[in-house]
Design a protein around this motif. Structure first.
Motif, short mmCIF file in Angstrom:
data_model
loop_
_atom_site.label_atom_id
_atom_site.label_comp_id
_atom_site.label_asym_id
_atom_site.label_seq_id
_atom_site.Cartn_x
_atom_site.Cartn_y
_atom_site.Cartn_z
N THR A 1 0.83 -1.21 0.00
CA THR A 1 0.00 0.00 0.00
C THR A 1 0.86 1.26 0.00
N LEU A 2 1.94 1.23 0.78
CA LEU A 2 2.82 2.41 0.85
C LEU A 2 3.48 2.70 -0.49
N GLN A 3 3.66 1.67 -1.31
CA GLN A 3 4.32 1.86 -2.61
C GLN A 3 3.35 2.29 -3.70
N SER B 1 6.08 0.55 21.18
CA SER B 1 5.84 0.49 19.74
C SER B 1 6.22 1.79 19.06
N PHE B 2 5.83 2.92 19.66
CA PHE B 2 6.16 4.20 19.06
C PHE B 2 7.66 4.48 19.11
N VAL B 3 8.34 3.94 20.13
CA VAL B 3 9.79 4.12 20.22
C VAL B 3 10.49 3.34 19.11
N VAL B 4 10.18 2.05 18.99
CA VAL B 4 10.90 1.17 18.06
C VAL B 4 10.55 1.46 16.61
N LEU B 5 9.25 1.54 16.30
CA LEU B 5 8.84 1.70 14.90
C LEU B 5 9.20 3.09 14.35
N TYR B 6 9.06 4.12 15.19
CA TYR B 6 9.41 5.45 14.71
C TYR B 6 10.93 5.64 14.66
N ALA B 7 11.66 4.92 15.51
CA ALA B 7 13.12 4.97 15.41
C ALA B 7 13.56 4.36 14.08
N ALA B 8 12.94 3.24 13.69
CA ALA B 8 13.24 2.63 12.38
C ALA B 8 12.89 3.58 11.25
N MET B 9 11.75 4.26 11.39
CA MET B 9 11.32 5.21 10.37
C MET B 9 12.31 6.36 10.24
N ASP B 10 12.72 6.93 11.37
CA ASP B 10 13.63 8.08 11.34
C ASP B 10 15.03 7.69 10.89
N ALA B 11 15.40 6.43 11.08
CA ALA B 11 16.72 5.99 10.66
C ALA B 11 16.85 5.97 9.13
N VAL B 12 15.72 5.82 8.44
CA VAL B 12 15.73 5.74 6.98
C VAL B 12 15.32 7.06 6.35
N ALA B 13 14.34 7.76 6.95
CA ALA B 13 13.83 9.01 6.38
C ALA B 13 14.86 10.11 6.49
N PRO B 14 14.83 11.07 5.57
CA PRO B 14 15.72 12.24 5.68
C PRO B 14 15.44 12.99 6.97
N SER B 15 16.45 13.69 7.45
CA SER B 15 16.31 14.40 8.71
C SER B 15 15.18 15.42 8.65
N GLY B 16 14.24 15.30 9.61
CA GLY B 16 13.14 16.25 9.71
C GLY B 16 12.08 16.10 8.63
N ALA B 17 12.12 15.04 7.83
CA ALA B 17 11.15 14.86 6.75
C ALA B 17 10.59 13.45 6.80
N THR B 18 9.64 13.18 5.90
CA THR B 18 9.09 11.82 5.78
C THR B 18 9.36 11.28 4.39
N SER B 19 9.35 9.97 4.28
CA SER B 19 9.56 9.34 2.98
C SER B 19 8.84 8.00 2.98
N VAL B 20 8.55 7.50 1.79
CA VAL B 20 7.93 6.18 1.69
C VAL B 20 8.85 5.13 2.29
N GLY B 21 10.16 5.30 2.08
CA GLY B 21 11.12 4.37 2.67
C GLY B 21 11.08 4.38 4.18
N GLY B 22 10.89 5.57 4.76
CA GLY B 22 10.79 5.68 6.21
C GLY B 22 9.57 4.97 6.76
N TYR B 23 8.41 5.24 6.15
CA TYR B 23 7.20 4.54 6.57
C TYR B 23 7.38 3.02 6.42
N SER B 24 7.98 2.60 5.32
CA SER B 24 8.18 1.17 5.07
C SER B 24 9.09 0.55 6.11
N ALA B 25 10.14 1.29 6.51
CA ALA B 25 11.06 0.77 7.52
C ALA B 25 10.33 0.55 8.84
N GLY B 26 9.44 1.47 9.21
CA GLY B 26 8.66 1.30 10.43
C GLY B 26 7.76 0.09 10.37
N VAL B 27 7.11 -0.11 9.22
CA VAL B 27 6.23 -1.27 9.06
C VAL B 27 7.02 -2.58 9.08
#
Length: 480
Positions: free
Chosen positions: A368-370, A427-453
């Protein structure tokens, strides 16, 4: 309790009397469950309004939400056990009354501090669902009937078909945030009356004195752990020194709790019960499941639906219609069915089927994210409602009741409720940490959402393996 005909009472009348008692109990338990759920979810769309009316920041308002859920987790650790000793109806009635008091304080609040006090007092309602399921189990020994009723009561915990959130938003917009708390007050008062007058009293067979020193140490340990997780959830803005100190406090308090329980004549939890596979396997499964699923459905997917840069740009209300409302409706519809199936097919088997399907739905969420497809987003929300909210959540709550030892019925449901809250925060700690590790600093990306999932998917699979260790609750499953 079994209802049998007396020599002077026709069998049909006895069955009718028993059915009437269970019906009255269900009215009371559903009233309590609805009242608790309103406290948990009705404020979500009103947080911005609350910040404006109290002339404060969104961050400080979110702290009051954290205060409620933390208090709910801590009260869950000991109130079910207190119900075993002094009476479950008495404790549940008191919980509803305290919730009403907290609602009144919050409704009259003119600053964040007073609001937080009200929310903490409302947190006394935390163990509503496990206590309700214990009371139901006492009155309904038939496995099939109990499974259906368990599903009905527990399904409410997944949300009241989204109506609670929409009602909260409408009330805040037209009458101010205080009106939400006055509505909550009315429901809490009604629930207290229903429980007091409609629910029969029940207690454990063995009723030693309450182990208050053990309660204090366990509450300090779990409370420090919860606050540490909440602080870590701020990620870049977190005070990591404070987080480390809290983790040390949690570890030391638990060590002291363990030593105290081994020496106490009337322990809150005997250490041999904590070592049982029936205890740690269900707690581990609950923790892993909640950590894997909660932030996906309550954060990542609604966030993607609202995201104007890489998501669907649906807005807050549109995101609710496409995610949280179908999720809650599907869970409500599936709950009674999964509970009934569990009594015949087996709670552990239905749990594992639910986890497999939840993992498969999480893979669909990645697709869905893609694709940016609203149809797929709706399908994922409905399927997660069926597989997690209406199946896995029901089984985890039910197993916490059914695997609790006869001599201490409230201990495992209380700890399990604590794990639900711990997992939600983590859950918010782990999944959002995964999201922020992939997403650009201060922004969102499909890759970031995907990393959290993907991080959530890994934890759901781990929960599946942990669930294979959960023993079978033989007495709760039909043999024919």
């Amino acid at each position: 309790m079994n209802v049998s005909a007396s020599p002077h009472t026709p069998a049909g009348d006895a069955r009718t009397s028993g059915t009437a008692k269970v019906g009255a109990l269900m009215v009371a338990l559903l009233a309590a469950s609805f009242a608790f759920q309103l406290n948990a979810s009705m404020l979500s769309p009103a947080l911005a309004t609350m910040a404006t009316e109290l002339d404060t920041t969104a961050t400080k308002i979110s702290f009051t939400q954290t205060a409620f859920f933390t208090a709910a987790a801590l009260f869950s650790l000991f109130l079910p056990r207190l119900g075993d000793l002094i009476g479950r109806r008495k404790v549940l009635t008191g919980m509803m009354a305290l919730m009403a008091v907290g609602c009144v304080i919050a409704a009259l609040a003119t600053n964040v501090g007073t609001l937080a006090v009200g929310r903490v007092i409302q947190g006394a309602s935390g163990p509503t669902i496990p206590l309700a399921l214990i009371m139901l189990r006492v009155q309904v020994p038939d496995p099939k009937k109990y499974g259906v009723l368990l599903g009905i009561v527990t399904a409410v915990n997944g949300g009241i078909a989204g109506v609670d959130s929409f009602a909260g938003g409408w009330l805040a917009e037209h009458h101010g945030f205080a009106s939400i708390f006055w509505v909550m007050t009315g429901f809490a008062a009604l629930a207290a009356l229903c429980v007091h007058f409609l629910a029969p009293e029940s207690r454990a067979d063995e009723r030693p004195r309450m182990d208050w020193p053990g309660v204090v140490l366990l509450v300090v340990s779990v409370g420090a752990l919860l606050i540490a997780f909440n602080e870590a959830g701020k990620l870049a803005d977190a005070n990591w020194a404070l987080t480390a100190i809290l983790l040390v406090v949690a570890a030391v308090a638990f060590w002291a709790f363990w030593r105290a329980e081994t020496r106490s004549a009337h322990p809150l939890v005997t250490t041999h019960l904590l070592k049982r596979r029936a205890t740690w396997s269900i707690l581990l499964s609950t923790m892993l499941t909640m950590t894997g699923v909660f932030a996906i459905m309550n954060g990542l997917l609604p966030g993607f639906a609202q995201d104007t840069s890489v998501g669907l740009s649906l807005g807050a209300e549109g995101a609710t219609w496409w995610t949280l409302t179908p999720y809650a409706l599907a869970g409500l519809a599936m709950g009674p069915l999964s509970g009934r199936l569990a009594a015949s097919v087996g709670y552990g088997r239905i749990l594992r089927i639910g986890l497999v399907l939840t993992a498969a739905t999480t893979v669909l969420a990645l697709i869905t994210l893609q694709t940016d497809s609203r149809g797929l987003l709706l399908a994922v929300s409905i399927l997660l409602g069926v597989t997690y909210a209406g199946t896995v959540n029901i089984m985890l709550n039910g197993l916490g009741i059914l695997l609790s030892p006869h001599e201490n019925p409230g201990f495992l449901p209380g700890l399990n409720a604590g794990c639900f809250n711990l997992g939600a925060g983590l859950s918010f700690v782990v999944l959002y940490a995964a999201m922020d590790a992939v997403a650009p600093s201060g922004a969102t990306s499909v890759g970031g959402y995907s990393a959290g999932v993907v991080a959530g998917l890994v934890l759901i699979v781990a929960a599946l393996f942990a669930s294979m260790l959960i023993p079978k609750p033989v007495d709760a499953e039909a043999t024919g």
